[in-house]
Design a protein around this motif. Structure first.
Motif, mmCIF file in Angstrom:
data_model
loop_
_atom_site.group_PDB
_atom_site.id
_atom_site.type_symbol
_atom_site.label_atom_id
_atom_site.label_comp_id
_atom_site.label_asym_id
_atom_site.label_seq_id
_atom_site.Cartn_x
_atom_site.Cartn_y
_atom_site.Cartn_z
ATOM 1 N N CYS A 440 0.861 -1.182 0.000
ATOM 2 C CA CYS A 440 0.000 0.000 0.000
ATOM 3 C C CYS A 440 0.900 1.236 0.000
ATOM 4 C CB CYS A 440 -0.896 0.005 1.227
ATOM 5 S SG CYS A 440 -1.909 1.496 1.335
ATOM 6 N N CYS A 443 0.243 2.793 3.743
ATOM 7 C CA CYS A 443 0.395 2.036 4.982
ATOM 8 C C CYS A 443 1.621 1.134 4.863
ATOM 9 C CB CYS A 443 -0.810 1.124 5.224
ATOM 10 S SG CYS A 443 -2.387 1.954 5.174
ATOM 11 N N CYS A 458 -6.275 -2.257 0.027
ATOM 12 C CA CYS A 458 -5.618 -2.254 1.328
ATOM 13 C C CYS A 458 -6.702 -2.455 2.379
ATOM 14 C CB CYS A 458 -4.907 -0.928 1.558
ATOM 15 S SG CYS A 458 -4.224 -0.806 3.224
ATOM 16 N N HIS A 460 -6.380 -1.740 5.452
ATOM 17 C CA HIS A 460 -6.133 -0.836 6.583
ATOM 18 C C HIS A 460 -6.443 0.614 6.257
ATOM 19 C CE1 HIS A 460 -4.261 -4.277 8.434
ATOM 20 N NE2 HIS A 460 -3.627 -4.476 7.301
ATOM 21 N N CYS A 461 -6.659 0.914 4.982
ATOM 22 C CA CYS A 461 -7.088 2.258 4.597
ATOM 23 C C CYS A 461 -7.982 2.075 3.377
ATOM 24 C CB CYS A 461 -5.889 3.167 4.311
ATOM 25 S SG CYS A 461 -5.041 2.802 2.769
ATOM 26 N N ALA A 463 -7.268 2.713 0.272
ATOM 27 C CA ALA A 463 -6.539 2.619 -1.003
ATOM 28 C C ALA A 463 -6.940 1.382 -1.797
ATOM 29 C CB ALA A 463 -5.038 2.596 -0.736
#
Ligand code: ADP
Ligand code: ZN
Ligand code: ZN
Length: 725
Positions: A440, A443, A458, A460-461, A463
């Motif tokens: 990413c 991240c 991703c 965690h975000c 993206a």
């Protein structure tokens, strides 16, 4: 000095604000819990009155008058006001923001309480008999309202038209009002089953008239919900309301349906999926006392009830009770505090209680009630481990697991549940020629391959980008995926087994309808494999499932989080509980590289109490919660070192005054240092007791505030963090 109003104003400051009463308001009409509109800087905000004092730390001429009083009666009950003040202090969070949790959005914005009723005005009350002799329908409406205020629907049912009401309003004879709720209807639509001995012991042990904290530890299917229902019946019979917290919005339809089938009283349901109007209506039904049962996800714990009598927290171990952003409270702990303030009992139910609750029970703070039997003959499943070492795998499955699936689904014609806690096709995309890996951009994390929509995402975000056809570094087109997600496992299963496969994860089931149609399939009992992530463990019952496979237990067992083992034990116990509810002889197969870990032996005995004791012992050795209290100060910024520098200064500032029994650790980078473009740092504070932890939290926050704001730096304290990564 005139009366000083102490108000919770919705701004990000950790304090209350003093005002004087609005010019046109008699101070005797003021009560804590009412809303007022106040000037704040150049804005007008809606604030909640928390106290009326006779002095202020400011001079009288420095205080501004509030602009308007918005409510005749308090909207927030006294105990919920106390609860908000306690939570603001405990979690060191701005008090105005905490009070925002106690009101639905429309009321926070200053909207009036919806007025659903009509009553006579003073003029209407004084109307002479026969005054409306020539307007018969108007006279009829007046006659109806002379008896009591009524709802618009009531009047319409009695044949009073909207035009008639408008005419009466024009003559100033009637006006809108808020209806008071009548007494609760305690009657049941159907009688519940006769309770088993363990169940009735639990019901009898709960004393409805006073505070007490009860841990209802019952294996899945042992009838915990039945215990709640019987307690609620008693609570309603005393004219009191029950507040029931559930972890997931996805569970509301089935739970509400079960409660509705039992009780006559209306059920106010509060969760994040509601529109603003619906939320306000449900909130009002709770506050007015019209709803005998108030059910909701974590934020419902701050709902004002007219006559609270019982609080239930179902699946109390569930991580979703902790809010992970903004006001980071744990609804289970807030519920216990609330019960204390209301003077009513709280029942925490789970098959797999959190170590926090087990320790509280062990120390005698909570009364424990065990339910170890399942009503009927449903036996608990047998649990076996499969050694993954040196085993050839197909679709992430050993020959043993595949064979068991074939037997269960194709030969015996039952259903099977497969658990894999990783969604997407594969967690990594790699170039076979040069070794490049798709990371990413924002991240410190790999992009997950989602093959169906040909994208990299991703987790965690936000993206995402299209799946590349070639390596961006060397141009090679031989790109490989590594690791296994549910999307790929589904694809491979379809090739390995000629039977229907249903996937349960947040990609496959984006809507609640999708989940409920899956549950219909599961209940229909046709042979199939249901494959999914932890969504599977959330309270849903799969009665026709005879085999549960846990594909990768190690991912949980060896996580970086100190709660990894606890979560694994809870997850496996919860998924196993979904198997073989209606027949006996269910089987649970767990694939692991560490079959000798003693946790598996404890899991095999189906004895969560023993398992809990073992987990507590391991945890005690590390000194982590619930042994000792944990606070996390987190700082993040686009700049790589700003968060660290801030925490270093903060630590320096706080150390001289900090209780020497508290230990500070760090600053350290978070396990995933960069997330959504921000570099994240943490300072750990471990304290021996609640009171030292509380003082430390105050000192840390004060020190942080004293350092003043810095451009682009975000920081906060997380009290009792659930997620430490
Ligand atoms: P839990 O909440 O612990 O998972 P439930 O309350 O859902 O358990 O009960 C499991 C099943 O057993 C339900 O179908 C419920 O109706 C039934 N049940 C519960 N208690 C009894 C009882 N005393 N007698 C007969 N059936 C019961
Ligand atoms: Zn390459
Ligand atoms: Zn990312």
């Amino acid at each position: 000095m005139p009366a000083v109003l102490r108000l919770a104003v919705p701004v990000p400051l950790r304090r209350l604000f003093d005002y004087t009463p609005p010019d046109d308001v008699n101070p005797r009409d003021l009560r804590p819990g009412q809303r007022l509109r106040v000037p704040f800087g150049s804005r007008e905000l809606t604030a909640v009155l928390t106290d009326i004092a006779d002095s202020s730390e400011f001079d009288a001429d420095q205080l501004r008058p509030a602009s308007a009083l918005l409510d005749q009666a308090p909207l927030v009950s006294e105990s919920v006001q106390q609860l908000c003040l306690w939570a603001a202090n405990h979690y060191q969070h701005p008090v105005g923001d905490v009070f925002s949790a106690a009101l639905p959005k429309l009321l926070r914005e200053g909207r009036d309480l919806p007025q659903d009723g009509w009553r006579l005005t003073t003029r209407g009350l004084g109307l002479a008999d026969g005054a409306l002799a020539r307007a018969r329908s108007q006279a009829k409406a007046i006659a109806l309202l002379q008896a009591a205020p009524r709802s618009g629907t009531d009047l319409a049912d009695a044949g009073v038209s909207a035009a008639v009401l408008r005419e009466l309003v024009r003559k100033d004879l009637i006006e809108r009002c808020t209806l008071e709720a009548g007494p609760l209807d305690p009657s049941t639509r159907e009688a519940g089953p006769v309770l088993l001995a363990e169940q009735s012991a639990a019901v009898d042990a709960v004393n409805l008239g006073r505070f007490g904290c009860h841990l209802l530890q019952g294996i899945t299917g042992s009838g915990k919900t039945e215990v709640y229902l019987q307690l609620i019946a008693r609570c309603l019979a005393e004219g009191r309301q029950a507040l029931v917290l559930i972890p997931e919005i996805g569970l509301t339809p089935q739970t509400v349906a079960r409660f509705e089938a039992r009780f006559q009283t209306s059920i106010a349901v509060l969760h994040s999926g509601l529109g603003d109007g619906q939320r306000l209506a449900a909130w009002q039904a709770a506050r007015s006392g019209q709803a005998g049962i108030v059910m909701g996800t974590r934020s419902a714990v701050f709902t004002t009830l007219a006559h609270p009598g019982l609080i239930v927290v179902d699946e109390e171990h569930d991580g979703s009770y902790k809010q992970q952003d903004g006001f980071r409270y744990a609804a289970r702990d807030v519920a216990v505090k609330r019960a204390q303030l209301e003077g009513c009992p709280v029942v925490l139910g789970s098959a797999t209680p959190s170590l926090e609750s087990l320790l509280n029970a062990h120390r005698g703070r909570y009364q424990v009630h065990h339910l170890n039997e399942r009503p009927g003959s449903a036996a608990l499943p047998r649990l076996e481990t499969i050694d993954l070492r040196r085993q050839p795998l197909q679709g992430g499955m050993t020959e043993t697991l595949l064979g068991a699936l074939r037997q269960t689904v194709q030969i015996d014609g039952h259903q099977a549940l497969l658990f894999l806690n990783r969604r997407g096709y594969a967690p990594t995309l790699q170039c076979h020629s040069c070794g490049w890996v798709a990371d990413c951009d924002h991240c410190d994390a790999r992009m997950t391959v989602h093959l169906r929509d040909r994208r990299l995402r991703c987790h965690h975000c936000t993206a995402q980008r299209p799946l590349p056809g070639q390596c961006p570094d060397c141009g090679s087109s031989s790109l490989l995926t590594r690791g296994l997600g549910t999307e790929q496992a589904e694809e491979q299963l379809r090739q390995l087994l000629p039977c229907p496969v249903h996937r349960v994860d947040s990609d496959a089931l984006r809507t609640r309808e999708a989940m409920s149609s899956l549950l219909d399939i599961a209940r229909a009992g046709e042979p199939c494999v249901i494959l999914g992530t932890q969504m599977l463990t959330k309270g849903h019952h799969f009665p026709a499932v005879q085999l549960v496979g846990v594909m990768d237990a190690d991912a949980l067992l060896y996580s970086a989080d100190f709660r990894g083992e606890e979560r694994m034990a809870q997850l496996i116990t919860q998924v196993s509980g979904r198997a073989g509810r209606e027949r006996s002889g269910g089987r649970v197969l767990i694939q692991t590289h560490y079959p000798d870990d003693p946790l598996f032996a404890a899991l095999q005995r189906n004895d969560y109490s023993a398992l809990g004791a073992a987990l507590l012992q391991r945890r005690q050795a590390t000194g982590m919660p619930p042994f000792g209290q944990l606070l996390l100060l987190r700082a993040d910024a686009r700049d790589e070192r700003l968060g660290e520098q801030f925490l270093v200064s903060l630590k320096k500032q706080v150390l001289p005054t900090l209780d020497p029994a508290c230990r500070l650790l760090g600053p350290l980078p978070s396990a995933m240092p960069r997330r959504a473009g921000r570099f994240r740092w943490q300072l750990w504070c471990m304290a021996p007791s609640r009171s030292t932890a509380h003082r430390a939290a105050q000192q840390l926050v004060q020190a942080g505030e004293a350092l003043g704001p810095r451009r682009d730096l975000g920081w906060f304290v997380d009290v009792d963090p659930q997620d430490v990564l």
